[in-house]
Scaffold this active site. Structure first.
Site, PDB file in Angstrom:
ATOM      1  N   HIS A 145       0.795  -1.196   0.000  1.00  0.00           N
ATOM      2  CA  HIS A 145       0.000   0.000   0.000  1.00  0.00           C
ATOM      3  C   HIS A 145       0.855   1.287   0.000  1.00  0.00           C
ATOM      4  O   HIS A 145       0.383   2.368  -0.314  1.00  0.00           O
ATOM      5  CB  HIS A 145      -0.905  -0.124   1.241  1.00  0.00           C
ATOM      6  N   TYR A 192     -12.038  -2.948   2.799  1.00  0.00           N
ATOM      7  CA  TYR A 192     -10.598  -2.665   2.858  1.00  0.00           C
ATOM      8  C   TYR A 192     -10.091  -2.197   1.502  1.00  0.00           C
ATOM      9  O   TYR A 192      -9.379  -1.199   1.389  1.00  0.00           O
ATOM     10  CB  TYR A 192      -9.893  -3.956   3.297  1.00  0.00           C
TER      11      TYR A 192
HETATM   12 FE1  FEO Z   1      -0.256  -0.113   4.964  1.00  0.00          FE
HETATM   13 FE2  FEO Z   1      -1.508  -2.330   7.285  1.00  0.00          FE
HETATM   14  O1  FEO Z   1      -0.414  -0.949   6.643  1.00  0.00           O
END
Ligand code: FEO
Length: 396
Positions: A145, A192
């Site tokens: 991410h 999510y």
């Molecule tokens: Fe991008 Fe669960 O941290």
């Protein structure tokens, strides 16, 4: 307490049943979460990731009950965000020379967080590290991410330690997808993706294609949040490829706020018009100031079209709508249509303002919006109904 993943691989993370928001207050975690860390015990021993900083001491103490820390040969840090790296400072105080394998970007972000010059071993795509019988292969996945993110594959066991990818904020003691509630698992996985990964969709698609091109076999996906995909792990990879590709269902979401119910009645009348035209379309209504922001954004992610309704207030929409429009801009939803409506007393700019922000966020607007002066009369109710019919037609 360790939990067995497979022979030689144990879960040593933290299940957080209490947490109700992550990323500060930005993400609602109705079902809790977990910070999954793993111990791989071969001829050499590797620790994959740690846990969030508030649980650092607990993590290290529990790990000491499972293994002499000096026997940890390698630490794999798949991502520097503190929910995964937060126990490194406490751990590295005890084993300061242990090498940390991570991406080149993480050799910058980890010192950025912790101001420590640990024994970093930067890795690139395809680099390997033998543990004895089995081997780790590193696969950087920048922007899934953060720029420093990577996945790590374990041969022999065919486990993909995927870090944030394929995760969910879902506390569950039994670890595995075949032992979880399937509806909750799907809902938390899509939430999510919608709230965290949507802006990176085209990049994620390429990263998945790159990984599949390695032909590394995967029998289990060990995420860093929530459930591990043991039964049919391909399902979540295939699902991600769909979600990456301008995902939408036959759903129209109406998001509104209302001061004296006028805008609420417009929303409900437009909904009837949509259903008059498209009886099988899922139509969902949310009060922007009452519903959970992240749940709304998940519904927007699912939708083919969105309607935003607000009273005109200080020449624009109410702040609950403005906040969501700012989220839309950042999340970069793709391929969705939109319009807006307002109830107003004097000038009525809210619809025009929201339409402009929807266009700025990448939505395709279908019309000039719908405005009602004060409250709807019988004629205007008919017009609102027709607006719903026309909007449904434009999104067909
Ligand atoms: Fe991008 Fe669960 O941290």
């Amino acid at each position: 307490m360790r939990k067995k993943v497979v022979d030689g691989v144990s879960w040593v993370g933290k299940i957080d049943w209490e947490i109700r928001t992550a990323h500060g207050k930005e993400y609602s975690t109705h079902k809790g979460t977990s910070y999954n860390a793993y111990l791989i015990e071969d001829e050499k021993t590797a620790l994959v990731d740690t846990v969030w900083e508030p649980y650092a001491d607990e993590f290290v103490a529990n790990l000491q009950l499972e293994i002499d820390l000096d026997k940890i040969d390698y630490i794999i840090c798949n991502h520097a965000e503190p929910d995964h790296s937060g126990a490194l400072p406490a751990l590295m105080k005890l084993i300061p020379d242990t090498p940390i394998y991570c991406t080149k970007q993480a050799t910058m972000s980890l010192p950025g967080h912790y101001h420590q010059d640990w024994n970093f071993r930067p890795v690139s795509a395809g680099d390997t590290l033998s543990l004895g019988k089995n081997t780790l292969t590193f696969q950087p996945i920048p922007m899934v991410h953060w720029p420093d993110s990577m996945m790590t594959h374990l041969s022999g066991k065919n486990i993909l330690f995927s870090n944030d990818a394929f995760g969910q904020h879902y506390a569950h003691e039994l670890l595995f997808n075949d032992l979880a509630d399937q509806c909750t698992l799907y809902e938390e996985a899509i939430k999510y993706f919608a709230n965290i990964l949507t802006p990176f969709s085209p990049i994620i698609k390429n990263r998945i294609v790159d990984f599949l091109a390695t032909a590394l076999p995967v029998e289990l996906i060990a995420t860093s949040h929530g459930i591990l995909w043991r039964k049919n792990p391909e399902q979540i990879i295939e699902q991600y490829l769909q979600w990456c590709d301008a995902y939408q269902e036959d759903q129209i979401t109406i998001i509104y706020d209302s001061m004296y119910n006028s805008t609420k009645v417009i929303a409900e009348t437009i909904a009837r018009g949509i259903l008059q035209h498209s009886p099988a379309t899922q139509v969902k209504l949310f009060h922007a100031a009452k519903a959970d922001k992240n749940d709304i954004l998940t519904e927007v992610f699912r939708s083919k079209a969105v309607l935003m309704g607000s009273p005109t207030f200080n020449k624009g929409p109410l702040s609950s709508l403005s906040a969501l429009l700012e989220e839309f801009r950042g999340l970069k939803f793709m391929g969705k249509k939109a319009s807006a409506f307002t109830s107003y007393g004097w000038s009525g700019e809210a619809a025009k303002e929201m339409l402009a922000q929807l266009v700025d966020a990448g939505f395709t607007t279908t019309d000039e919006g719908f405005r009602v002066h004060w409250r709807m009369d019988t004629d205007e109710r008919a017009k609102a109904l027709q607006f719903g019919v026309d909007f449904a037609s434009a999104t067909f």
